[in-house]
Design an enzyme around this catalytic site. Structure first.
Site, mmCIF file in Angstrom:
data_model
loop_
_atom_site.group_PDB
_atom_site.id
_atom_site.type_symbol
_atom_site.label_atom_id
_atom_site.label_comp_id
_atom_site.label_asym_id
_atom_site.label_seq_id
_atom_site.Cartn_x
_atom_site.Cartn_y
_atom_site.Cartn_z
ATOM 1 N N CYS A 2 0.852 -1.185 0.000
ATOM 2 C CA CYS A 2 0.000 0.000 0.000
ATOM 3 C C CYS A 2 0.889 1.236 0.000
ATOM 4 O O CYS A 2 2.107 1.139 0.069
ATOM 5 C CB CYS A 2 -0.860 0.020 1.249
ATOM 6 S SG CYS A 2 -1.802 -1.472 1.497
ATOM 7 N N TRP A 73 -3.713 -1.654 -1.196
ATOM 8 C CA TRP A 73 -3.627 -2.860 -2.021
ATOM 9 C C TRP A 73 -4.010 -3.988 -1.082
ATOM 10 O O TRP A 73 -3.235 -4.446 -0.273
ATOM 11 C CB TRP A 73 -2.199 -3.058 -2.541
ATOM 12 C CG TRP A 73 -2.053 -4.319 -3.304
ATOM 13 C CD1 TRP A 73 -1.569 -5.510 -2.864
ATOM 14 C CD2 TRP A 73 -2.434 -4.558 -4.662
ATOM 15 N NE1 TRP A 73 -1.614 -6.454 -3.844
ATOM 16 C CE2 TRP A 73 -2.145 -5.903 -4.966
ATOM 17 C CE3 TRP A 73 -2.976 -3.744 -5.663
ATOM 18 C CZ2 TRP A 73 -2.398 -6.458 -6.215
ATOM 19 C CZ3 TRP A 73 -3.221 -4.305 -6.892
ATOM 20 C CH2 TRP A 73 -2.937 -5.633 -7.156
ATOM 21 N N GLY A 100 1.813 -3.158 4.899
ATOM 22 C CA GLY A 100 2.505 -4.390 5.287
ATOM 23 C C GLY A 100 1.501 -5.467 5.657
ATOM 24 O O GLY A 100 0.301 -5.343 5.355
ATOM 25 N N HIS A 506 11.052 -33.730 -34.952
ATOM 26 C CA HIS A 506 9.865 -34.185 -35.702
ATOM 27 C C HIS A 506 9.276 -33.051 -36.534
ATOM 28 O O HIS A 506 8.078 -32.996 -36.765
ATOM 29 C CB HIS A 506 8.811 -34.731 -34.720
ATOM 30 C CG HIS A 506 9.328 -35.872 -33.907
ATOM 31 N ND1 HIS A 506 9.705 -37.076 -34.459
ATOM 32 C CD2 HIS A 506 9.586 -35.963 -32.583
ATOM 33 C CE1 HIS A 506 10.152 -37.872 -33.488
ATOM 34 N NE2 HIS A 506 10.089 -37.232 -32.352
ATOM 35 N N LYS A 604 -2.927 -5.425 -19.515
ATOM 36 C CA LYS A 604 -2.533 -6.130 -18.294
ATOM 37 C C LYS A 604 -3.553 -7.198 -17.926
ATOM 38 O O LYS A 604 -3.215 -8.279 -17.448
ATOM 39 C CB LYS A 604 -2.383 -5.129 -17.154
ATOM 40 C CG LYS A 604 -1.903 -5.727 -15.854
ATOM 41 C CD LYS A 604 -0.486 -6.248 -15.974
ATOM 42 C CE LYS A 604 0.009 -7.028 -14.797
ATOM 43 N NZ LYS A 604 1.195 -7.817 -15.083
#
Ligand code: BG6
Length: 609
Positions: A2, A73, A100, A506, A604
């Site tokens: 974060c 986050w 954290g 192959h 994304k």
């Protein structure tokens, strides 16, 4: 990961906080909030990007000159206004923002509940607010002792900024493992997770070390060690411009994220291994549920699919549970034969990829249990799956995935090992040996970044004119070659293919001519000689061989260029060889002057079919 900010001075804090947060949104952008000291502490939070909070505050008159802010986050608790920061203790005595992860937050929650604390959010952070308040009240001590006792008691990583009701003109901070810098100028004192948030105001900063705390007053900063003694810090001057700062001085987000891998791999391991034991309890995937799984079906897109191909080898080898892997856009329409005792695993960084989400819904509609391995907390795939195992890569900005890929591999290994133990296919000794080796991976990845990066950068510039490239390997080396090939294609626009080394003769070997670039991944001892002879076949047709192998595997005689990686157990080599493959792709693309963070035609997350 974060972003936190704080300001205490003579100017209006709200403008400085919102400006700082806007410079930290690359660290997290699923919800945000601020706390401003007016007569009392006013808190404003909102779900979604920072612009939502700005809108909410647009008609508020906030003149306070002291405040803290946060852009989130999510790791614990979905993105929501309730889970957004700042968080407060039960009676509002303590208000804090946190970056954290508190690993022992469940245990601390139980402890605090016994002392009458109630919890309104699903976050690990609210525990911190109440724990600081608990010590503050229990020992009738000041902020520094309450914070220091908390630092001793919690396990995990944190950078926190705290406001105490009874200390109106102060912001208190502390950190362990999560970044924080403190700035000062004639207008006040500043704190932030990263330089970009304060560069506009000051280049004069202090670096606070692990397990240290500080008090930010309007015109001074006082630092403390864990004993509560005052310590001095040297002020430093930042030279960077803002854009460079957001990338922490790296040229692109991709190379920055490549360098973040040791840390995020360590974090992801730390969130599942505790006391030498894997725990998926938080996801609901119990040992019993695991032992009832008869088959596994992995479904994903792009690089996440390549994690699935690697996982297939490891799951089958360790747990003897049959494992299939499929591309989501195929799985969703080919009416796959699914078994009730099957587990469908969806791997996705964003958790929003349309084909992968549809595959999840297809499996659920057929009554099959689903596990999501996802990086974005609260994303659609995470919300709809029966079980979720989060990767802790943090926000990944570059379109071509790197750190999320590496953390997905870690979760896949841990799943394979726990499944194998629950099936009685491995002994506890083997289990411990495997975990021990996994915990070494962050250091091994760091050593590749420290020792090989320059060589890879040098050799890569010799390939920028290449039109084609081939990646070959056997077993897990073939699986990771798929990812190496995609990385090159995605960002350098050079056509490349990955081939099972034994399959080359192959057909495709007809494309090998003088100087054709062939990247040979050779880490699997049990098929080493076979791969060596395939490389010899390529060499004899003029191919230019760049080999990736550990010290104990000698491919010198067939290699035009050999890159050595640290040794590990055979199951985990994809985590090491992929670092070299990422760097190759990156430096070849950079040598072609391509904007690697935003390659043409790619997104994304593809949320449409
Ligand atoms: C693509 C990305 O759009 O989607 C790739 O560019 C990614 O990097 C793929 O691997 C799958 O995305 P996700 O989010 O489901 O892992």
């Amino acid at each position: 990961m974060c972003g936190i900010v704080g300001y205490n001075g003579k100017n209006k804090a709200i403008d400085i906080l919102l400006d700082g947060l806007s410079k930290l949104e690359y660290r997290g952008y699923d919800s945000a909030g601020v706390a401003i000291r007016e007569k009392d502490i006013k808190i404003f939070k909102s779900k979604g990007k920072l612009v939502n909070l700005k809108e909410k505050l647009s008609n508020k008159r906030l003149n306070g000159t002291c405040g803290i802010g946060h852009t989130r986050w999510a790791t614990h608790g979905e993105p929501s206004e309730n889970n957004a920061h700042p968080h407060i203790s039960n009676d509002g005595n303590v208000t804090l923002v946190h970056n954290g992860i508190i690993e022992n937050y469940l245990e601390l929650t139980q402890k605090l509940k016994k002392h009458g604390y109630k919890f309104y959010s699903e976050t690990d952070t609210e525990v911190l607010a109440n724990l600081i308040d608990y010590y503050y009240k229990k020992y009738k001590i000041g902020p520094i002792d309450a914070i220091n006792r908390t630092m001793v008691r919690v396990r995990g990583s944190y950078a926190i900024a705290v406001m105490f009701e009874e200390y109106p003109d102060e912001i208190w901070v502390a950190r362990k493992d999560s970044p924080m810098i403190i700035g000062q100028n004639e207008d006040g004192t500043y704190l932030a997770s990263d330089v970009p948030a304060m560069l506009k105001y000051t280049r004069q900063v202090y670096y606070i070390d692990n397990m240290e705390a500080a008090c930010l007053k309007k015109n001074q900063v006082i630092f403390f060690d864990l004993n509560g003694d005052v310590i001095t810090k040297e002020m430093k001057t930042i030279e960077w411009d803002i854009t460079a700062a957001e990338k922490e001085g790296y040229e692109h987000f991709m190379i920055k994220e490549i360098h973040e891998q040791p840390e995020v791999i360590k974090k992801t391991i730390g969130s599942y291994i505790n006391n030498k034991t894997i725990s998926f309890e938080e996801s609901g995937l119990t040992k019993e549920a695991l032992s009832n799984i008869k088959q596994v079906y992995i479904v994903a897109c792009g690089s996440a699919y390549h994690v699935g191909v690697c996982a297939q080898y490891v799951i089958e080898e360790l747990s003897k549970v049959q494992t299939r892997v499929d591309i989501a856009s195929e799985f969703r329409y080919r009416k796959p034969l699914l078994d009730k005792d099957e587990l469908v695993i969806i791997i996705s960084q964003s958790g929003e990829t349309a084909d992968s989400l549809a595959a999840l819904r297809e499996a659920k509609s057929r009554g099959v249990k689903t596990l999501a391995i996802v990086n974005v907390v609260g994303s659609s795939i995470a919300r709809e799956a029966d079980y979720v195992l989060y990767t802790l890569a943090g926000p990944e900005i570059a379109v071509a995935t790197t750190k999320a890929f590496s953390t997905q591999l870690i979760v896949a290994y841990l799943f394979a090992i726990e499944l194998a133990l629950s099936k009685g296919q491995i002994t506890k000794t083997k289990y411990n040996e495997l975990l021990k080796e996994i915990e070494k991976l962050p250091t091994s990845v760091q050593s590749i970044l420290d020792n090989d990066l320059k060589n890879i950068q040098k050799i890569s510039s010799e390939f920028s004119y290449k039109q084609d490239a081939f990646y070959i390997g056997r077993g897990l080396d073939y699986a990771i070659s798929l990812e190496g090939s995609l990385k090159l294609k995605e960002i350098s626009y050079i056509h490349s293919e990955a081939y099972a080394a034994g399959e080359l003769k192959h057909g495709t070997i007809s494309l090998i001519e003088d100087n054709t670039l062939v990247i040979g991944v050779v880490t699997q001892e049990d098929v080493y000689e076979k791969t060596l002879s395939n490389l010899t076949e390529v060499k004899s047709r003029g191919g230019y061989i760049l080999s990736i192998s550990p010290e104990n595997i000698d491919v010198k005689k067939v290699s035009n260029y050999s890159i050595k990686i640290p040794q590990t157990l055979k199951y985990f080599y994809p985590s090491l060889s992929v670092i070299v493959l990422q760097l190759l792709g990156y430096y070849i693309a950079v040598s072609k002057g391509i904007d690697v963070d935003k390659p043409r035609n790619l997104a994304k997350s593809v949320t449409v079919e």
